[in-house]
Design a protein around this motif. Structure first.
Motif, PDB file in Angstrom:
ATOM      1  N   PRO A  76      38.421  47.307  42.276  1.00  0.00           N
ATOM      2  CA  PRO A  76      38.647  47.030  43.552  1.00  0.00           C
ATOM      3  C   PRO A  76      37.566  47.286  44.400  1.00  0.00           C
ATOM      4  O   PRO A  76      36.943  48.095  44.264  1.00  0.00           O
ATOM      5  CB  PRO A  76      39.716  48.211  43.731  1.00  0.00           C
ATOM      6  CG  PRO A  76      39.407  49.460  42.756  1.00  0.00           C
ATOM      7  CD  PRO A  76      38.918  48.436  41.773  1.00  0.00           C
ATOM      8  N   VAL A  86      28.768  46.625  42.216  1.00  0.00           N
ATOM      9  CA  VAL A  86      29.886  47.002  43.133  1.00  0.00           C
ATOM     10  C   VAL A  86      29.323  47.370  44.353  1.00  0.00           C
ATOM     11  O   VAL A  86      28.477  48.531  44.286  1.00  0.00           O
ATOM     12  CB  VAL A  86      30.555  48.088  42.382  1.00  0.00           C
ATOM     13  CG1 VAL A  86      31.576  48.499  43.601  1.00  0.00           C
ATOM     14  CG2 VAL A  86      31.259  47.634  41.184  1.00  0.00           C
ATOM     15  N   SER A  89      33.363  50.105  47.282  1.00  0.00           N
ATOM     16  CA  SER A  89      34.716  50.240  46.582  1.00  0.00           C
ATOM     17  C   SER A  89      35.369  51.561  47.215  1.00  0.00           C
ATOM     18  O   SER A  89      35.149  52.763  46.613  1.00  0.00           O
ATOM     19  CB  SER A  89      34.936  50.507  45.122  1.00  0.00           C
ATOM     20  OG  SER A  89      36.090  50.592  44.676  1.00  0.00           O
ATOM     21  N   ASN A 115      36.526  41.389  41.514  1.00  0.00           N
ATOM     22  CA  ASN A 115      37.678  42.429  41.985  1.00  0.00           C
ATOM     23  C   ASN A 115      39.033  42.262  40.994  1.00  0.00           C
ATOM     24  O   ASN A 115      39.155  41.148  40.535  1.00  0.00           O
ATOM     25  CB  ASN A 115      37.643  42.068  43.471  1.00  0.00           C
ATOM     26  CG  ASN A 115      38.421  40.797  43.896  1.00  0.00           C
ATOM     27  OD1 ASN A 115      39.388  40.481  43.595  1.00  0.00           O
ATOM     28  ND2 ASN A 115      37.825  39.939  44.848  1.00  0.00           N
ATOM     29  N   GLU A 165      39.978  35.965  49.486  1.00  0.00           N
ATOM     30  CA  GLU A 165      40.546  37.125  50.302  1.00  0.00           C
ATOM     31  C   GLU A 165      41.463  36.846  50.882  1.00  0.00           C
ATOM     32  O   GLU A 165      41.473  37.025  52.102  1.00  0.00           O
ATOM     33  CB  GLU A 165      39.249  37.900  50.891  1.00  0.00           C
ATOM     34  CG  GLU A 165      38.291  38.670  50.128  1.00  0.00           C
ATOM     35  CD  GLU A 165      38.683  39.734  49.256  1.00  0.00           C
ATOM     36  OE1 GLU A 165      39.895  40.264  49.834  1.00  0.00           O
ATOM     37  OE2 GLU A 165      38.184  40.232  48.321  1.00  0.00           O
TER      38      GLU A 165
END
Length: 318
Positions: A76, A86, A89, A115, A165
């Motif tokens: 995530p 990343v 997060s 993701n 998204e």
């Protein structure tokens, strides 16, 4: 066991638990191991846990380490998927963590990351509700609204990982829009997620509207959906509003990527046909006729295993 067969490891990293699975080349989930994330140990401790869980699963199930062709992780947050980084997060408290580099050093296998919503979408396309279809858009309706877009069997990640998204599509009418956690207003997530539904329910109770939700101490999205099915007018309005903007977002996507199928999963989607039928009604209302022809909207079928299956599939879907 055929030692020439190749297998892929999928990792579904959540804020409280990590699920690790072994998949065959056909997307079949062969074995699963789940353990605590222990996010308080920070990135180093979490990644160490992941290494332990992966090695434990492979050993427990009797696979040879040489049979593992690659490892994928659904995480995530906002990622630089090409660099395996990343960037942020919030659920894990991570920032600029080189997950690919660290896990490759620990496990000695090629690692790919994406993701968690993209991973769940890949899972459904590989061996779930989107199997055999090359153009699919997947929605995950949970705490937020996640999404994944597959065009001609390729995952649409965009140039810096922001492709798909869906939850942050600005579709809510200005006079109805409220602030989203992303800092913008009018995002789909504010009305179609569990969080959004709960917010609207609590606001209705505070306003003193006549609703059975007022009798519930801690309102959940399931409560809203159950009360809507039972005919509570406020709950019906909340669910209808979610369906309206989900349908509108699908109509917009239908003229951008022209999918053959929309797959809807996540906790909110457990409402089944009650919600999907309403989404489809609004989709047909908003979408151009040619764009909606022979297009269907179906429930996801892999459930909580979609993320781990899709993460393993990152090596087969570029």
């Amino acid at each position: 066991m055929n030692l020439e067969r190749k297998f892929y490891i999928g990792i579904d990293l959540g804020g409280t638990s990590v699920k690790v699975g072994i998949c065959g080349e056909d997307g079949s989930l062969l074995a699963v191991y789940e353990g605590p994330t222990e996010a308080e140990k920070r990135a180093e401790g979490v990644l160490q846990n992941i290494e332990l869980y992966v090695r434990e699963l492979v050993s427990r199930e009797g696979y040879s380490w040489n049979q593992i062709a690659g490892i994928g992780a659904g995480i995530p947050g906002f990622l630089d998927f090409q660099a395996g980084l990343v960037k942020a997060s919030p659920n894990l408290g991570w920032r600029n963590v080189p997950v690919k580099e660290i896990l490759e050093a620990r496990l000695g296998k090629e690692v790919k990351i994406d993701n968690d919503a993209n991973a769940a979408a890949l899972g459904e396309v590989w061996s779930g509700a989107g199997a055999g279809i090359s153009n699919v858009v997947c929605y995950t309706l949970g705490t937020g609204v996640g999404g994944g877009i597959i065009v001609k069997n390729n995952l649409c990640q965009g140039f810096n990982g922001m492709g798909g998204e869906i939850g942050h599509m600005n579709v809510v009418a200005e006079n109805e829009a409220i602030a989203c956690g992303c800092g913008k207003t009018g995002c789909l997530e504010t009305v179609a997620s569990a969080t959004g539904m709960i917010y609207m329910a609590k606001e209705a109770v505070i306003r003193g509207e006549k609703t059975s939700l007022a009798l519930i101490r801690e309102i959940s999205a399931k409560d809203v959906l159950d009360e809507a099915k039972a005919g509570d007018p406020v709950s019906v309005q909340i669910v209808d509003r979610a369906a309206k903007y989900l349908g509108k977002s699908m109509a917009l996507l239908s003229i951008i990527v022209n999918p053959q199928r929309f797959v809807v999963g996540g906790g909110v989607a457990k409402a089944g046909s009650y919600l999907l039928d309403r989404i489809e009604g609004y989709y047909c209302e908003y979408a151009l006729e040619n764009a909606r022809e022979n297009v269907d909207i179906v429930p996801a079928i892999l459930g909580n295993n979609a993320g781990v299956v899709g993460a393993a599939g990152l090596h087969l879907y570029e």
